[in-house]
Design a protein around this motif. Sequence first.
Motif: not given
Length: 337
Positions: A143-162
């Motif tokens: 929508d045009g924001e230069r940056a946005a911070y997603a405060l996510c937990r649980p985190p996600g980068h070790h999750a594969f597709a399944d």
Amino acid sequence: MKVVFSETQRRHDPSFFLSSGTQRPNPEVPRRCDILLRAALGAGLTQIAPDDAGLAPVAAVHKPDYIHFLRHIHARWREIDGASAEVIPNIHPDRRNGAYPASAVGQAGYHMADTACPISAGTYEAALASAHTAYHAAGLVLDGERAAYALCRPPGHHAFADLAGGFCFFNNSGIAAQALRSRYDRVAILDVDLHHGNGTQGMFYGRSDIFTVSVHADPIRFYPFFWGHADERGEGEGLGYNLNLPLPRKTGDEGFLTALDVALDRIAAFAPGALVVALGLDAFEGDPFQELTVTTKGFGRIAARIASLGLPMAIVQEGGYVCDALGDNLASFLGEL
């Protein structure tokens, strides 16, 4: 800048995980939200809640059987006589192309890579809210924001597709990147977490439209062990669209920044329209994992280098665990964007 956060994410409150065969308190706890949110607001960000986007953003990168598993497994598990309060796998297949088991125990082994992602009654709702948080941040960028911070937990980068693993269930950074693809032909994901983003790598390993880059502690003797090595470059159409920059143990600011410069040069060559930053703060010298030695000021320098790309970006929170400087580390990063 806005910080996107859902209170529903607090419903995941794991009691322990196994480390080197020993039961230890799980470091991925709701208190992380309190510290990080306070730091984001102190840095001048405006808090908003994500919209309920349903399952479509998750289903864009995760398989239907896996989503169904996460949604129903805790209730099924609790029907087993003598089962633990949380879903913890005790068996794993030796391959991924065998039969799909009907039992809850078998499916837990199939869909959970390790014992660091226990599933409780509130885990699915929290993980879905975390995914919505990342998706909403990507929407702000669209929508045009230069940056946005997603405060996510649980985190996600070790999750594969399944496959869940390493405290992660839905791959928030992957969800954000896929959302940004609705406008941009090419999107890059830059992972600066202490641990390699193996799930993110696996999710996009055969694709050339999303370039995955990870700067992390060398996995030869560190989680996730089997992924994150420098010779992993992608496959098929994705060959050359994955870059790993593993760092020796105890690498500090200068070594991290040297690797980051390599990452940023390669991302610039990819010419993406937008960037997802998988932000881990656990490379900090005082983090409980204590594998790298980035300083609080170092996180500001990392952010300044990333900002020099001039790309619209969704910043997705990954690791970074409870310690005295956790909030200061986030504030240092956000202050340089």
